[in-house]
Write a protein that holds these residues in place. Structure first.
Motif, PDB file in Angstrom:
ATOM      1  N   ASN A 128       0.848  -1.181   0.000  1.00  0.00           N
ATOM      2  CA  ASN A 128       0.000   0.000   0.000  1.00  0.00           C
ATOM      3  C   ASN A 128       0.890   1.240   0.000  1.00  0.00           C
ATOM      4  O   ASN A 128       1.480   1.591   1.024  1.00  0.00           O
ATOM      5  N   THR A 130       0.125   4.390  -0.177  1.00  0.00           N
ATOM      6  CA  THR A 130      -0.363   5.489   0.659  1.00  0.00           C
ATOM      7  C   THR A 130       0.082   5.305   2.102  1.00  0.00           C
ATOM      8  O   THR A 130       0.571   6.243   2.740  1.00  0.00           O
ATOM      9  N   GLU A 133       3.835   5.867   2.314  1.00  0.00           N
ATOM     10  CA  GLU A 133       4.186   7.283   2.277  1.00  0.00           C
ATOM     11  C   GLU A 133       3.905   7.953   3.619  1.00  0.00           C
ATOM     12  O   GLU A 133       4.674   8.793   4.086  1.00  0.00           O
TER      13      GLU A 133
END
Length: 147
Positions: A128, A130, A133
């Motif tokens: 993933n 996201t 990050e």
């Protein structure tokens, strides 16, 4: 367990340094490379074995809540994970001779930095970008500089 580590760079005259800059994470060009080198060698424990690239963060364990035990797995390794860190030094502070610069790492900020990551709500981070990050934004602020 040792809580501190020291690296001495005697050839670095601090009075002539105004910026300390480094990268946390795997260089975005290297993370997608198939070239075998050092820790980025696919035979190392930090290499993905199902796609080209390397993991930068590997956290594996168990989350125990009462009698419930569930896996805690963070495998983070995307180009979004690289963060450049930069500190400005004050050359006037070092003008009168030798001094030390200390980089302090607060590992708790991995979970509680820019974003608060509750391991109960997010026990797994894999595949993933996201989530990866978000964690990178956290570890980008977990280092402070003192002198």
């Amino acid at each position: 367990m040792e809580k501190t580590h020291s690296i001495t760079l005697p050839e670095v005259p601090l009075k002539s340094v105004d910026t300390v800059q480094f990268l946390i994470g795997v260089d975005p060009t290297a993370i997608v490379s198939i070239a075998a080198r050092g820790n980025l060698d696919p035979k190392s424990q930090m290499a993905w074995n199902w796609k080209v690239g390397c993991e930068f963060v590997v956290v594996e364990g168990a989350l125990i809540q009462g009698n419930d035990v569930s896996p805690l797995v963070y495998h983070v390794g995307f180009s979004e994970d690289a963060r450049e860190i930069e500190f400005m030094l004050l050359p006037d502070v070092f003008a009168d001779g030798d001094h030390e610069v200390h980089l302090i790492v607060d590992l708790a900020k991995f979970f509680d930095g820019t974003a608060q990551v509750g391991i109960q709500a997010l026990p797994t981070v894999k595949f993933n970008r996201t989530d990866a990050e978000m964690l990178a934004d956290n570890y980008a602020i977990m280092i402070t500089l003192t002198f």
